[in-house]
Design a protein around this motif. Structure first.
Motif, PDB file in Angstrom:
ATOM      1  N   THR A  90       0.838  -1.209   0.000  1.00  0.00           N
ATOM      2  CA  THR A  90       0.000   0.000   0.000  1.00  0.00           C
ATOM      3  C   THR A  90       0.868   1.253   0.000  1.00  0.00           C
ATOM      4  OG1 THR A  90      -1.775  -1.161   1.162  1.00  0.00           O
ATOM      5  CG2 THR A  90      -1.813   1.236   1.259  1.00  0.00           C
ATOM      6  N   LEU A  91       1.932   1.253   0.798  1.00  0.00           N
ATOM      7  CA  LEU A  91       2.848   2.398   0.824  1.00  0.00           C
ATOM      8  C   LEU A  91       3.502   2.614  -0.538  1.00  0.00           C
ATOM      9  CD1 LEU A  91       4.536   1.876   4.304  1.00  0.00           C
ATOM     10  CD2 LEU A  91       2.971   3.718   3.665  1.00  0.00           C
ATOM     11  N   LYS A  92       3.918   1.535  -1.182  1.00  0.00           N
ATOM     12  CA  LYS A  92       4.528   1.638  -2.519  1.00  0.00           C
ATOM     13  C   LYS A  92       3.521   2.188  -3.527  1.00  0.00           C
ATOM     14  CE  LYS A  92       7.919  -2.107  -2.027  1.00  0.00           C
ATOM     15  NZ  LYS A  92       8.287  -3.466  -2.466  1.00  0.00           N
ATOM     16  N   TYR A  93       2.285   1.680  -3.454  1.00  0.00           N
ATOM     17  CA  TYR A  93       1.225   2.125  -4.357  1.00  0.00           C
ATOM     18  C   TYR A  93       0.939   3.612  -4.142  1.00  0.00           C
ATOM     19  CZ  TYR A  93      -3.405   2.446  -6.471  1.00  0.00           C
ATOM     20  OH  TYR A  93      -4.476   2.831  -7.227  1.00  0.00           O
ATOM     21  N   ASN A  94       0.853   4.039  -2.870  1.00  0.00           N
ATOM     22  CA  ASN A  94       0.605   5.452  -2.561  1.00  0.00           C
ATOM     23  C   ASN A  94       1.737   6.332  -3.078  1.00  0.00           C
ATOM     24  OD1 ASN A  94      -1.846   4.976  -1.356  1.00  0.00           O
ATOM     25  ND2 ASN A  94      -1.036   4.932   0.725  1.00  0.00           N
ATOM     26  N   GLN A  95       2.968   5.871  -2.968  1.00  0.00           N
ATOM     27  CA  GLN A  95       4.115   6.635  -3.461  1.00  0.00           C
ATOM     28  C   GLN A  95       4.026   6.799  -4.978  1.00  0.00           C
ATOM     29  OE1 GLN A  95       6.383   8.180  -1.487  1.00  0.00           O
ATOM     30  NE2 GLN A  95       6.996   9.156  -3.381  1.00  0.00           N
ATOM     31  N   LYS A  96       3.624   5.733  -5.667  1.00  0.00           N
ATOM     32  CA  LYS A  96       3.465   5.821  -7.119  1.00  0.00           C
ATOM     33  C   LYS A  96       2.352   6.801  -7.479  1.00  0.00           C
ATOM     34  CE  LYS A  96       5.232   1.287  -8.386  1.00  0.00           C
ATOM     35  NZ  LYS A  96       4.938  -0.017  -8.983  1.00  0.00           N
ATOM     36  N   LEU A  97       1.254   6.790  -6.704  1.00  0.00           N
ATOM     37  CA  LEU A  97       0.157   7.724  -6.974  1.00  0.00           C
ATOM     38  C   LEU A  97       0.614   9.172  -6.804  1.00  0.00           C
ATOM     39  CD1 LEU A  97      -3.011   6.106  -5.356  1.00  0.00           C
ATOM     40  CD2 LEU A  97      -2.583   6.527  -7.766  1.00  0.00           C
ATOM     41  N   ILE A  98       1.373   9.440  -5.754  1.00  0.00           N
ATOM     42  CA  ILE A  98       1.874  10.796  -5.507  1.00  0.00           C
ATOM     43  C   ILE A  98       2.753  11.244  -6.669  1.00  0.00           C
ATOM     44  CG2 ILE A  98       3.411  12.152  -4.026  1.00  0.00           C
ATOM     45  CD1 ILE A  98       2.289  10.468  -1.648  1.00  0.00           C
TER      46      ILE A  98
END
Length: 111
Positions: A88-96
């Motif tokens: 989830t953290l990796k996915y959120n970083q990609k979204l940002i």
């Protein structure tokens, strides 16, 4: 009194078969007054050197070790949750990162 320790015809230690004799008595065949050391898996006596030595193979010693325990359901659940949090953290970083790129494109700017 002297404590004697028994070994068999192959010079292997016989557990629980020790005897005691009076000082000055002759030590019977198959016995020694040399105490076997603790911590050995298969004690074997060398009557010439008058010492006990380890005769167990490493394979035998390894076979006596307990198998590693399987993780419990709770531990498996904890591992799954940890993996999901990391993803989830990796996915959120990609979204940002994508949001920043879209914002830059909309504003017509470039880096």
């Amino acid at each position: 009194m002297i404590t004697l320790f028994k070994y068999d015809e192959d010079y292997n230690y016989v557990d629980g078969a020790g005897i005691s004799i009076e000082e000055g008595e002759e030590i019977p065949e198959g016995y020694t007054d040399v105490r076997p050391p603790d911590g050995m898996y298969k004690r074997k006596f060398d009557p010439i050197k008058k010492v006990w030595y380890e005769s167990a193979t490493q394979e035998y010693i390894d076979s006596l070790q307990p198998l590693p325990s399987k993780p419990s359901d709770i531990e498996l659940l904890g591992q799954t949750i940890s993996t999901m949090k990391i993803n989830t953290l990796k996915y959120n970083q990609k979204l940002i990162t994508l949001e920043k790129e879209v914002s830059m494109l909309k504003s017509g700017g470039s880096s």
